[in-house]
Design a protein around this motif. Structure first.
Motif, mmCIF file in Angstrom:
data_model
loop_
_atom_site.group_PDB
_atom_site.id
_atom_site.type_symbol
_atom_site.label_atom_id
_atom_site.label_comp_id
_atom_site.label_asym_id
_atom_site.label_seq_id
_atom_site.Cartn_x
_atom_site.Cartn_y
_atom_site.Cartn_z
ATOM 1 N N UNK A 293 0.909 -1.251 0.225
ATOM 2 C CA UNK A 293 0.000 0.059 0.016
ATOM 3 C C UNK A 293 0.904 1.010 -0.203
ATOM 4 N N UNK A 294 0.565 2.036 -0.869
ATOM 5 C CA UNK A 294 1.459 3.434 -0.874
ATOM 6 C C UNK A 294 0.535 4.487 -1.061
ATOM 7 N N UNK A 295 0.695 5.276 0.142
ATOM 8 C CA UNK A 295 -0.274 6.533 0.355
ATOM 9 C C UNK A 295 0.722 7.603 -0.026
ATOM 10 N N UNK A 296 0.066 8.395 -1.107
ATOM 11 C CA UNK A 296 0.670 9.609 -1.549
ATOM 12 C C UNK A 296 0.196 11.110 -0.833
ATOM 13 N N UNK A 297 0.978 12.151 -1.068
ATOM 14 C CA UNK A 297 0.484 13.340 -0.922
ATOM 15 C C UNK A 297 -0.474 13.901 -1.796
ATOM 16 N N UNK A 298 -1.300 14.681 -1.186
ATOM 17 C CA UNK A 298 -2.374 15.057 -2.173
ATOM 18 C C UNK A 298 -2.278 15.788 -3.624
ATOM 19 N N UNK A 299 -0.716 16.173 -3.655
ATOM 20 C CA UNK A 299 -0.593 16.865 -4.983
ATOM 21 C C UNK A 299 0.204 15.835 -6.038
ATOM 22 N N UNK A 300 0.510 14.678 -5.282
ATOM 23 C CA UNK A 300 1.287 13.560 -6.191
ATOM 24 C C UNK A 300 0.563 13.484 -7.614
ATOM 25 N N UNK A 301 -0.875 13.219 -7.604
ATOM 26 C CA UNK A 301 -1.391 12.603 -8.640
ATOM 27 C C UNK A 301 -1.352 13.717 -9.910
ATOM 28 N N UNK A 302 -1.140 15.055 -9.464
ATOM 29 C CA UNK A 302 -1.368 16.147 -10.361
ATOM 30 C C UNK A 302 -0.373 16.249 -11.314
ATOM 31 N N UNK A 303 0.757 15.728 -11.074
ATOM 32 C CA UNK A 303 1.758 15.538 -12.085
ATOM 33 C C UNK A 303 1.661 14.190 -12.928
#
Ligand code: ADP
Ligand code: S3P
Ligand code: MG
Length: 183
Positions: free
Chosen positions: A79-89
């Motif tokens: 399981x990899x939790x990302x920061x809220x801005x990660x998927x924006x790139x």
């Protein structure tokens, strides 16, 4: 019943959606490794996220975030939790889609605000009007979060372990990701 993860599950979504908390609970429930891109960046830099933003700026943080995601996504069945801005790139979305499965933890703006309002750990909300900033970020990002493979909605009073169960239910629709074996 045994559940086996065949791909890494990447939690995406707004600050306060519960990516870190639900991700940790999900990993415990499935007995798989848990990783959080923010925690990994902090550990490598030996600095907190607000310190990194203050000293090196957001662009530096985003570059570290991309590196960390590209590295961690190669761990199978975690399981990899990302920061809220990660998927924006776009680059991050590509590596996530290529090697893992993305799950958008979606929560209403008011729920998000209630969870982040008294925290000092999110530098993007250090503005004159943090609620207005959160609202603006939310509306800008929702169309991008909607590109995720799966979406799980969070009800304000749903406890963290139940949110983890909801994620498992969503993953059951993807046999390429989750294998359920009857013992
Ligand atoms: N379903 C939930 N119910 C109650 N509290 C939650 C829930 N999800 C998250 N929280 C709390 O909200 C805060 C933000 O959660 P966090 O996991 O850090 O979100 P994110 O990583 O998405 O920014 C934390 O204090 C966490 O314990
Ligand atoms: O939304 C964002 O751009 C950010 C979210 C934070 O992570 P959480 O979403 O886990 O709070 C952290 O990566 C940083 O403060 C930037
Ligand atoms: Mg987090």
């Amino acid at each position: 019943m045994t559940i086996r993860l065949k791909k890494t599950v990447v939690l995406i979504g707004m600050m306060g959606a519960g990516k870190t908390a639900v991700g940790r609970a999900l990993a415990e429930r499935l007995h798989v490794p848990f990783m959080d891109s923010d925690e990994e960046i902090e550990r490598a830099a030996a600095m907190s996220i607000p310190e990194i933003f203050a000293r090196d700026g957001e662009d530096f943080f985003r570059a570290r975030e991309s590196e960390v995601i590209s590295r961690l996504i190669t761990t199978d069945g975690a399981i990899l939790s990302t920061g809220g801005g990660a998927f924006l790139q776009a680059r991050n979305r590509e590596v996530i889609h290529e090697k893992g499965v993305s799950v958008w933890l979606d929560a209403e703006l008011q729920t998000l605000w209630n969870r982040v309002r008294n925290k000092t750990t999110r530098p993007l909300l250090r503005t004159k009007d943090p609620k207005a900033t959160l609202t603006e970020i939310y509306h800008k990002r929702v169309p991008v979060y909607a590109k995720a493979d799966l979406r799980v909605t969070s009800e304000p009073r749903l406890p963290i372990p139940e949110m983890a169960e909801r994620v498992i239910e969503a993953l059951k629709t993807r046999p390429d990701v989750l294998e359920v074996c009857d013992d």
